[in-house]
Design a protein around this motif. Structure first.
Motif, short mmCIF file in Angstrom:
data_model
loop_
_atom_site.label_atom_id
_atom_site.label_comp_id
_atom_site.label_asym_id
_atom_site.label_seq_id
_atom_site.Cartn_x
_atom_site.Cartn_y
_atom_site.Cartn_z
N SER A 69 1.01 -1.40 0.33
CA SER A 69 -0.10 -0.25 -0.26
C SER A 69 0.76 0.99 0.23
CB SER A 69 -1.13 -0.25 1.09
OG SER A 69 -1.90 -0.39 1.25
N LEU A 70 1.77 1.15 0.94
CA LEU A 70 3.01 2.20 0.90
C LEU A 70 3.60 2.54 -0.48
CD1 LEU A 70 3.68 2.28 4.21
CD2 LEU A 70 2.66 3.97 3.62
N ALA A 71 3.78 1.32 -1.38
CA ALA A 71 4.54 1.62 -3.13
C ALA A 71 3.59 2.76 -3.63
CB ALA A 71 4.77 0.68 -3.08
N ARG A 72 2.37 2.81 -3.04
CA ARG A 72 1.04 3.67 -3.87
C ARG A 72 1.00 5.28 -3.32
NH1 ARG A 72 -4.01 0.20 -4.81
NH2 ARG A 72 -3.69 -0.61 -2.60
N TRP A 73 1.48 5.63 -2.37
CA TRP A 73 1.45 7.22 -1.82
C TRP A 73 3.04 7.75 -2.77
CZ3 TRP A 73 1.54 7.63 3.74
CH2 TRP A 73 0.46 7.07 4.68
N THR A 74 2.25 8.75 -2.93
CA THR A 74 2.72 10.12 -3.90
C THR A 74 3.06 10.95 -2.21
OG1 THR A 74 2.42 8.83 -5.87
CG2 THR A 74 3.22 11.52 -5.59
N VAL A 75 3.95 11.34 -2.03
CA VAL A 75 4.38 12.43 -1.28
C VAL A 75 5.12 13.65 -1.90
CG1 VAL A 75 5.62 12.87 1.36
CG2 VAL A 75 4.24 11.13 0.68
N GLY A 76 4.28 14.56 -2.00
CA GLY A 76 5.03 16.12 -1.79
C GLY A 76 5.23 17.06 -0.65
N PHE A 77 5.39 18.30 -1.31
CA PHE A 77 6.12 19.07 0.15
C PHE A 77 5.35 20.37 -0.33
CE2 PHE A 77 9.40 16.06 0.29
CZ PHE A 77 9.13 15.68 1.19
N CYS A 78 4.76 20.93 0.06
CA CYS A 78 3.75 21.96 0.37
C CYS A 78 4.53 23.45 0.05
CB CYS A 78 2.88 22.01 1.78
SG CYS A 78 1.66 21.43 1.71
N ASP A 79 5.54 22.89 1.27
CA ASP A 79 6.35 24.73 0.10
C ASP A 79 8.45 23.75 0.67
OD1 ASP A 79 6.69 24.97 3.08
OD2 ASP A 79 7.33 26.88 3.25
N GLU A 80 9.48 24.45 0.51
CA GLU A 80 10.70 24.51 0.65
C GLU A 80 11.35 25.49 1.06
OE1 GLU A 80 12.70 21.93 1.98
OE2 GLU A 80 12.52 20.31 1.11
N ARG A 81 12.77 25.41 1.60
CA ARG A 81 13.12 26.13 1.52
C ARG A 81 14.51 26.23 0.86
NH1 ARG A 81 12.85 25.36 8.01
NH2 ARG A 81 10.68 26.15 7.62
N LEU A 82 15.42 26.73 0.30
CA LEU A 82 16.08 26.69 -0.83
C LEU A 82 17.34 25.98 -0.06
CD1 LEU A 82 16.24 25.99 -4.35
CD2 LEU A 82 16.83 28.69 -4.24
N VAL A 83 17.85 25.24 0.28
CA VAL A 83 18.82 24.85 1.06
C VAL A 83 19.19 23.85 0.54
CG1 VAL A 83 18.55 26.57 2.53
CG2 VAL A 83 17.90 23.72 3.24
N PRO A 84 21.02 22.95 1.18
CA PRO A 84 20.55 21.51 0.64
C PRO A 84 19.60 20.44 1.39
CG PRO A 84 23.18 22.72 0.91
CD PRO A 84 21.82 23.54 1.40
N PHE A 85 20.17 19.72 1.00
CA PHE A 85 19.13 18.25 1.46
C PHE A 85 19.68 18.02 3.35
CE2 PHE A 85 17.52 16.98 -2.30
CZ PHE A 85 15.54 17.13 -2.45
N GLU A 86 20.41 18.28 3.04
CA GLU A 86 21.65 18.10 4.58
C GLU A 86 21.79 19.25 5.65
OE1 GLU A 86 22.74 15.53 1.66
OE2 GLU A 86 23.20 18.02 1.52
N HIS A 87 20.59 20.08 5.14
CA HIS A 87 20.30 22.16 6.23
C HIS A 87 19.90 21.40 6.75
CE1 HIS A 87 20.38 25.49 6.77
NE2 HIS A 87 21.46 26.24 6.40
N ALA A 88 20.14 21.60 8.13
CA ALA A 88 18.70 21.64 9.01
C ALA A 88 17.34 22.43 9.32
CB ALA A 88 19.52 22.44 10.68
N GLU A 89 17.40 23.23 7.53
CA GLU A 89 16.69 23.81 7.46
C GLU A 89 15.76 23.22 6.57
OE1 GLU A 89 15.00 26.61 8.09
OE2 GLU A 89 16.36 27.51 9.99
#
Length: 258
Positions: A69-89
């Protein structure tokens, strides 16, 4: 003018009880969507305190449905900060570490920005990815969006009196002058928020009480951004703890597991 009443305001005795109920609701919405004709579940996540809340509760709530069931989930993000994914923000970075690492959702179905692009191009790239994921929708239609609200009434990266509140064409917009750091962000726009099948706002703590009274009871000529989220055909719900709901006089449902 008065905002239309939400479908439901639910008040919980603590953030912990709120989180458990929110996770159960996510799991229930997923099960309903996966049993439907489209056989998929599209979820939009917001950052802030929601990350730890969902990380604490959602893996256990989603587990009974199983990996298929989880394999049929699609996840997006309502907003995002323009920082590297490793950044705390980084909202995605936090979810990757604390939640997505514990849910067997394919990486290809987690839609993220490219933080290496300039902010305008990052917004265009994210919009393109959403259109690919939501083929057949003129505007991406999420099954469930989970939104937060700031003490100033902002939601996503849509801030009071900002020109982006007037955006009607773009589904994703760049912002370079966010009043809350970091200044460069990418955000879903109001047309996408209002196209969702279900929107849940989550707010906890007495620091949110005054703005929630304005949003839910106010009659303002210039409504706050969160008050502009009024799904055209979907449901709008508010999940609050007692502290956040402390100034409300409108009817609400009180929940407690005690």
């Amino acid at each position: 003018m008065a905002a239309p009443a939400p479908d439901l305001i639910s008040v919980f005795s603590s953030p912990q009880e709120l989180g458990a109920s929110l996770a159960q609701l996510v799991a229930q919405r997923a099960a309903c969507c996966l049993a439907g004709a489209r056989a998929r579940f599209a979820l939009g996540l917001s950052g802030g305190s929601l990350v730890s809340m969902l990380a604490r509760e959602l893996p256990a709530a989603a587990a009974p449905a199983g990996p298929a069931s989880l394999a049929r989930w699609t996840v997006g993000f309502c907003d995002e900060r323009l920082v590297p994914f490793e950044h705390a923000e980084s909202t995605y970075g936090l979810y990757r570490t604390h939640l997505l690492s514990r849910l067997p959702i394919p990486d290809s179905q987690v839609i993220t920005i490219n933080p290496q692009l300039p902010v305008e191009e990052a917004a265009e790239d994210y919009a393109k990815k959403l259109r690919q994921a939501f083929q057949g929708d003129s505007i991406p239609v999420f099954d469930l969006l989970i939104l937060g609200v700031g003490p100033d009434g902002h939601t996503c990266s849509l801030f009071p009196d900002h020109p982006l509140l007037q955006e009607r064409e773009k589904i994703v917009a760049p912002i370079s002058d966010s009043p809350k750091p970091p200044p460069q962000r990418v955000t879903l726009t109001l047309p996408v928020l209002n196209a969702a099948r279900t929107v849940i706002f989550v707010a906890t703590g007495e620091g949110k009480a005054a703005v929630l009274k304005r949003i839910l009871e106010g009659k303002e000529e210039n409504p706050l951004p969160a008050a502009l989220v009024q799904p055209h055909t979907g449901k709008l719900c508010w999940f609050l703890d007692e502290a956040a709901a402390g100034l409300l006089t409108v009817p609400f449902e009180k929940h407690s597991t005690l």
